[in-house]
Design a protein around this motif. Structure first.
Motif, PDB file in Angstrom:
ATOM      1  N   SER A 156       0.877  -1.276  -0.019  1.00  0.00           N
ATOM      2  CA  SER A 156      -0.116  -0.083   0.097  1.00  0.00           C
ATOM      3  C   SER A 156       0.948   1.183  -0.048  1.00  0.00           C
ATOM      4  N   LEU A 157       1.996   1.183   0.509  1.00  0.00           N
ATOM      5  CA  LEU A 157       2.809   2.457   0.880  1.00  0.00           C
ATOM      6  C   LEU A 157       3.599   2.681  -0.666  1.00  0.00           C
ATOM      7  N   LEU A 158       3.711   1.617  -1.245  1.00  0.00           N
ATOM      8  CA  LEU A 158       4.364   1.803  -2.775  1.00  0.00           C
ATOM      9  C   LEU A 158       3.259   2.291  -3.612  1.00  0.00           C
ATOM     10  N   GLN A 159       1.939   1.894  -3.409  1.00  0.00           N
ATOM     11  CA  GLN A 159       1.128   2.445  -4.404  1.00  0.00           C
ATOM     12  C   GLN A 159       0.899   3.796  -3.994  1.00  0.00           C
ATOM     13  N   ALA A 160       1.200   4.290  -2.799  1.00  0.00           N
ATOM     14  CA  ALA A 160       0.879   5.776  -2.291  1.00  0.00           C
ATOM     15  C   ALA A 160       1.693   6.549  -3.036  1.00  0.00           C
ATOM     16  N   VAL A 161       2.805   6.171  -3.409  1.00  0.00           N
ATOM     17  CA  VAL A 161       3.954   6.948  -4.137  1.00  0.00           C
ATOM     18  C   VAL A 161       3.279   7.780  -5.223  1.00  0.00           C
ATOM     19  N   PRO A 162       2.647   7.099  -6.176  1.00  0.00           N
ATOM     20  CA  PRO A 162       2.229   8.022  -7.509  1.00  0.00           C
ATOM     21  C   PRO A 162       1.040   8.830  -6.945  1.00  0.00           C
ATOM     22  N   VAL A 191       0.986  10.468  -4.140  1.00  0.00           N
ATOM     23  CA  VAL A 191       1.501  11.736  -3.516  1.00  0.00           C
ATOM     24  C   VAL A 191       2.255  12.445  -4.611  1.00  0.00           C
ATOM     25  N   ILE A 192       2.797  11.939  -5.490  1.00  0.00           N
ATOM     26  CA  ILE A 192       3.601  12.669  -6.426  1.00  0.00           C
ATOM     27  C   ILE A 192       2.186  13.397  -7.440  1.00  0.00           C
ATOM     28  N   GLY A 193       1.452  12.762  -7.762  1.00  0.00           N
ATOM     29  CA  GLY A 193       0.019  13.406  -8.535  1.00  0.00           C
ATOM     30  C   GLY A 193      -0.428  14.756  -7.634  1.00  0.00           C
ATOM     31  N   VAL A 194      -0.664  14.378  -6.236  1.00  0.00           N
ATOM     32  CA  VAL A 194      -1.073  15.523  -5.433  1.00  0.00           C
ATOM     33  C   VAL A 194       0.044  16.852  -5.657  1.00  0.00           C
ATOM     34  N   VAL A 195       1.191  16.188  -5.395  1.00  0.00           N
ATOM     35  CA  VAL A 195       2.398  17.544  -5.532  1.00  0.00           C
ATOM     36  C   VAL A 195       2.379  18.292  -6.776  1.00  0.00           C
ATOM     37  N   LEU A 196       2.221  17.655  -7.785  1.00  0.00           N
ATOM     38  CA  LEU A 196       2.553  17.971  -9.052  1.00  0.00           C
ATOM     39  C   LEU A 196       1.217  19.133  -9.238  1.00  0.00           C
ATOM     40  N   LEU A 197      -0.079  18.372  -9.211  1.00  0.00           N
ATOM     41  CA  LEU A 197      -1.346  19.141  -9.497  1.00  0.00           C
ATOM     42  C   LEU A 197      -1.529  20.226  -8.364  1.00  0.00           C
ATOM     43  N   SER A 198      -1.192  20.255  -7.315  1.00  0.00           N
ATOM     44  CA  SER A 198      -1.318  21.304  -6.294  1.00  0.00           C
ATOM     45  C   SER A 198      -0.166  22.349  -6.545  1.00  0.00           C
ATOM     46  N   PHE A 199       1.067  22.109  -6.991  1.00  0.00           N
ATOM     47  CA  PHE A 199       2.045  23.006  -6.990  1.00  0.00           C
ATOM     48  C   PHE A 199       1.551  23.940  -8.358  1.00  0.00           C
ATOM     49  N   PHE A 200       1.162  23.263  -9.594  1.00  0.00           N
ATOM     50  CA  PHE A 200       0.727  24.163 -10.584  1.00  0.00           C
ATOM     51  C   PHE A 200      -0.478  24.921 -10.343  1.00  0.00           C
ATOM     52  N   LEU A 201      -1.288  24.461  -9.490  1.00  0.00           N
ATOM     53  CA  LEU A 201      -2.417  25.180  -9.311  1.00  0.00           C
ATOM     54  C   LEU A 201      -2.374  26.319  -8.505  1.00  0.00           C
ATOM     55  N   LEU A 202      -1.320  26.245  -7.503  1.00  0.00           N
ATOM     56  CA  LEU A 202      -1.098  27.408  -6.843  1.00  0.00           C
ATOM     57  C   LEU A 202      -0.177  28.423  -7.333  1.00  0.00           C
ATOM     58  N   ALA A 246      13.545  22.334  -7.403  1.00  0.00           N
ATOM     59  CA  ALA A 246      13.958  22.521  -5.915  1.00  0.00           C
ATOM     60  C   ALA A 246      13.126  22.006  -4.795  1.00  0.00           C
ATOM     61  N   TYR A 247      11.711  22.173  -5.018  1.00  0.00           N
ATOM     62  CA  TYR A 247      10.922  21.708  -3.927  1.00  0.00           C
ATOM     63  C   TYR A 247      10.781  20.142  -3.834  1.00  0.00           C
ATOM     64  N   VAL A 248      10.825  19.710  -5.462  1.00  0.00           N
ATOM     65  CA  VAL A 248      10.644  18.143  -5.165  1.00  0.00           C
ATOM     66  C   VAL A 248      12.196  17.605  -4.604  1.00  0.00           C
ATOM     67  N   ARG A 249      13.180  18.068  -4.734  1.00  0.00           N
ATOM     68  CA  ARG A 249      14.583  17.784  -4.412  1.00  0.00           C
ATOM     69  C   ARG A 249      14.638  17.971  -2.756  1.00  0.00           C
ATOM     70  N   ASN A 250      13.918  19.068  -2.310  1.00  0.00           N
ATOM     71  CA  ASN A 250      13.889  19.196  -0.690  1.00  0.00           C
ATOM     72  C   ASN A 250      12.833  18.148  -0.434  1.00  0.00           C
ATOM     73  N   LEU A 251      11.757  17.897  -0.929  1.00  0.00           N
ATOM     74  CA  LEU A 251      10.675  17.026  -0.414  1.00  0.00           C
ATOM     75  C   LEU A 251      11.528  15.344  -0.388  1.00  0.00           C
ATOM     76  N   ALA A 252      12.350  15.150  -1.220  1.00  0.00           N
ATOM     77  CA  ALA A 252      12.973  13.870  -1.176  1.00  0.00           C
ATOM     78  C   ALA A 252      13.639  13.682   0.094  1.00  0.00           C
ATOM     79  N   ARG A 253      14.194  14.889   0.628  1.00  0.00           N
ATOM     80  CA  ARG A 253      15.019  15.036   1.875  1.00  0.00           C
ATOM     81  C   ARG A 253      14.285  15.246   3.091  1.00  0.00           C
ATOM     82  N   LEU A 254      12.688  14.976   2.850  1.00  0.00           N
ATOM     83  CA  LEU A 254      11.696  15.389   3.966  1.00  0.00           C
ATOM     84  C   LEU A 254      11.730  16.700   4.471  1.00  0.00           C
ATOM     85  N   ASN A 255      12.364  17.802   3.379  1.00  0.00           N
ATOM     86  CA  ASN A 255      12.394  19.026   3.804  1.00  0.00           C
ATOM     87  C   ASN A 255      11.285  19.722   3.001  1.00  0.00           C
TER      88      ASN A 255
END
Length: 327
Positions: free
Chosen positions: A13-19, A21-32, A74-83
């Motif tokens: 389930s955690l592996l299935q959650a990765v896509p 979360v990625i979709g939420v990040v991309l969609l939210s980023f471009f909408l904002l 830059a945001y994705v790079r920080n997010l990969a480091r849990l920042n």
């Protein structure tokens, strides 16, 4: 073997959650990014003495002047480091802001969800037991009224009646201002402040769970295994509790998991009405301040909470009905 299967289910389930979360990040980023204005505009308007050079320096400091794709990288790079980045509004790490309020939101959400499930299941079981008679009709009307009542209006009416008129409960906040109480006294103080926002947030879901429990119990009661249990002479209450209600809880818990995200969204309004210092209120303040870094962090964390809630619901189904296998 059961523990191994549960661990495998969690990992899958955690592996299935990765896509997701990625979709939420991309969609939210471009909408904002499509929303006009940024935190520098709000800070400049509040200060009243900002200059073009000062605003440019501020945007450069927080990376707001970079191209959109570069900001995303830059945001994705920080997010990969849990920042989660730094808030331009508060000049603090976003993770610190979020985790300072997360506990209050989790407390409110689980309190509201627990209250809604307990009251909804109890009322639904009562409606199913007296189907077609006056208790069923009265409770069905009450559920319809709760379903039709906006949460913010219910909260305001609760403040007027229980706080202003009767003085039983505090109108807002998470604890008494200036209180030095600790231990049990502090817990009781927080519990008193929690009652009104819990009622306001849970009202809508009480109606949903009550109607769903009623319909599900009536459907299960017509199944062959229930008729067999009754033919064996089992106690009617035992049949209702062990056979009908237990199987009727499966769709109720499914809907509870699906509505977890809606419950989190409703917390924005309720926390604002009751001045509850949680993620919902922080999201509202971030929107007003154009602090999209904080808002994006809240959206990412909220998506993880919804995924976790649905995972727990899947595991709960396997406990309610051993015939169900989580894949």
């Amino acid at each position: 073997m059961t523990s191994l299967r549960a661990v495998q289910t969690l990992a899958r389930s955690l592996l299935q959650a990765v896509p997701t979360v990625i979709g939420v990040v991309l969609l939210s980023f471009f909408l904002l990014q499509a929303v006009p204005g940024d935190a520098a505009d709000v800070i400049a308007a509040e200060s009243g003495s900002a200059t073009e050079a000062g605003m440019a320096a501020m945007r450069s400091h927080f990376g707001l002047d970079q191209p959109v794709l570069q900001q995303l990288q830059a945001y994705v790079r920080n997010l990969a480091r849990l920042n989660l980045g730094v808030s331009p509004r508060y000049n603090l790490p976003v993770s610190d802001l979020i985790f300072s309020r997360l506990g209050n939101t989790v407390l409110l959400m689980f309190s509201a969800l627990g209250c809604a499930l307990a009251a909804g299941i109890a009322l639904g079981a009562l409606m199913a037991s007296f189907v077609g008679r006056w208790p069923d009709r009265v409770l069905s009307l009450a559920a319809l009224l709760l379903y039709s009542t906006p949460g913010f209006w219910l909260g305001l009416m609760a403040i007027i009646l229980l706080s202003v008129q009767l003085g039983w409960l505090p109108p807002g906040g998470v604890s008494t201002i200036g209180s030095a109480a600790t231990g049990l006294a502090h817990a009781l103080d927080v519990a008193r402040h929690l009652v009104l926002p819990t009622l306001a947030l849970a009202g809508f879901y009480v109606a949903i769970f009550a109607r769903l429990t009623r319909a599900s119990m009536l459907e299960v009661s017509r199944q062959d295994f229930v008729r067999t249990a009754r033919a064996k002479g089992l106690n009617p209450w035992a049949v209702a509790r062990r056979h009908i209600l237990r199987n009727a809880l499966i769709p109720v818990t499914t809907v509870a998991g699906l509505n977890f995200g809606t419950l989190l969204g409703g917390a924005v309004v309720v926390e604002t009405v009751f001045s509850w210092p949680g993620l919902g209120r922080l999201a509202y303040e971030s929107v007003m301040a154009r602090d999209y870094v904080v808002l994006l962090g809240i959206l990412v964390l909220s998506s993880l909470l919804v995924i976790l809630a649905n995972l727990l619901v899947d595991l709960l189904h396997a406990l309610l009905d051993p015939r169900i296998r989580v894949h």
